[in-house]
Design a protein around this motif. Sequence first.
Motif, mmCIF file in Angstrom:
data_model
loop_
_atom_site.group_PDB
_atom_site.id
_atom_site.type_symbol
_atom_site.label_atom_id
_atom_site.label_comp_id
_atom_site.label_asym_id
_atom_site.label_seq_id
_atom_site.Cartn_x
_atom_site.Cartn_y
_atom_site.Cartn_z
ATOM 1 N N ALA A 139 38.801 64.310 77.081
ATOM 2 C CA ALA A 139 37.073 63.729 78.000
ATOM 3 C C ALA A 139 37.950 62.633 78.351
ATOM 4 O O ALA A 139 38.347 61.637 77.534
ATOM 5 C CB ALA A 139 36.163 64.592 76.940
ATOM 6 N N PRO A 140 37.596 63.010 79.435
ATOM 7 C CA PRO A 140 37.962 61.521 80.576
ATOM 8 C C PRO A 140 36.564 60.388 79.748
ATOM 9 O O PRO A 140 35.440 61.055 79.570
ATOM 10 C CB PRO A 140 38.414 61.971 82.163
ATOM 11 N N LEU A 141 37.174 59.019 79.984
ATOM 12 C CA LEU A 141 36.163 58.901 80.029
ATOM 13 C C LEU A 141 35.489 57.647 81.683
ATOM 14 O O LEU A 141 36.118 58.509 82.591
ATOM 15 C CB LEU A 141 36.825 56.906 80.057
ATOM 16 N N ASP A 142 33.534 57.785 81.635
ATOM 17 C CA ASP A 142 32.762 57.631 82.519
ATOM 18 C C ASP A 142 32.810 56.456 82.632
ATOM 19 O O ASP A 142 31.328 56.050 81.565
ATOM 20 C CB ASP A 142 32.046 58.660 82.428
ATOM 21 N N LEU A 143 32.857 55.872 83.108
ATOM 22 C CA LEU A 143 32.598 54.378 83.786
ATOM 23 C C LEU A 143 32.460 53.335 84.410
ATOM 24 O O LEU A 143 32.151 52.570 84.806
ATOM 25 C CB LEU A 143 34.143 53.559 82.854
ATOM 26 N N TYR A 144 31.685 54.860 85.696
ATOM 27 C CA TYR A 144 31.095 54.343 86.939
ATOM 28 C C TYR A 144 29.946 54.166 86.839
ATOM 29 O O TYR A 144 28.818 53.182 85.226
ATOM 30 C CB TYR A 144 30.497 55.665 87.270
ATOM 31 N N PRO A 145 29.747 51.886 87.023
ATOM 32 C CA PRO A 145 28.938 51.237 87.244
ATOM 33 C C PRO A 145 27.603 51.508 87.194
ATOM 34 O O PRO A 145 28.034 52.440 89.001
ATOM 35 C CB PRO A 145 29.851 49.846 87.652
ATOM 36 N N ALA A 146 26.348 51.008 86.760
ATOM 37 C CA ALA A 146 25.153 50.822 87.287
ATOM 38 C C ALA A 146 24.638 51.085 88.598
ATOM 39 O O ALA A 146 23.981 50.955 89.162
ATOM 40 C CB ALA A 146 24.155 51.092 85.716
ATOM 41 N N PRO A 147 25.374 49.657 88.905
ATOM 42 C CA PRO A 147 25.694 49.165 90.433
ATOM 43 C C PRO A 147 25.628 49.951 91.025
ATOM 44 O O PRO A 147 25.496 50.256 92.830
ATOM 45 C CB PRO A 147 26.282 47.476 90.485
#
Length: 281
Positions: free
Chosen positions: A127-135
Amino acid sequence: MTGDIRALLARHLPGYQVRTIVPLGQGLDHTVSEVNGELLIRLPKAADPEAVRQEAARLAAVAELSPLPVPEVVFADAEAGVLACRKLPGRPLNEHPPPDPARLAGPLGRFLGALHAADPGRMRDLAPLDLYPAPALLQDAELDYRDVEAHVPVDQRALVERFLAEPPPGEPRSLRFCHNDLGAEHILVDAATGTVTGVIDWSDAAVTDPAHDFARLYRDLGPGFFELTAAHYPFPLTGDDRARIRFHARCALIEDLAYGLSTGPRHYADAALAHLARTFS
């Protein structure tokens, strides 16, 4: 399409007798058909062999982790981009809520505990990393909201606008393997007995903030149900965790509202509007 499905079944399941083929619908990337009421065949709009291989391996790993049923792969034809799974019993929770939804909290809390306990390093191969930032997510939510603001009841707009004006939460303490789209439409339930019969659609699974998994339950079933589920979760949830769960639930609701009012099925927007007040209060 019917001919393609018959050819695939003849190649991968020789001797299998096809009695019925029923189209179930399509998304952005796939069409899905039901065969004989027991198999689900997913055909791609554009084949992605590596994605199919990874998803088949992911489902096999999830089956070992999960205390709840998940789709069993019958065959995967990576070059054709096709995945065939055995159909699980039950109906999506958003379509047929059981008489006592609180009975689902224990199984779902333990399910999330098992999932989030998996070694994220091992799951990174699946599974990929999901690092979409909160801002950035908050900015996306504001853009979506401005597109659909006119559809939000006037007396509820202040709730959303207050949320959009607040700073986003901090980053999670750790990343875990997550379903990453655990909305009510992906939880199968026997409406008569009130038991969870399966968790489907693992295509968005990722190593990410575990708040994402709780957030969809918060959005679709309410803060009270979330707390019941958290009581069965084997790991402590801090105030910061709860802040991120509320944040992701609210962003996901705005996203569903915009999707349902644009290119998606209308029921996404209807559910978002029905749940807006409790999600943002």
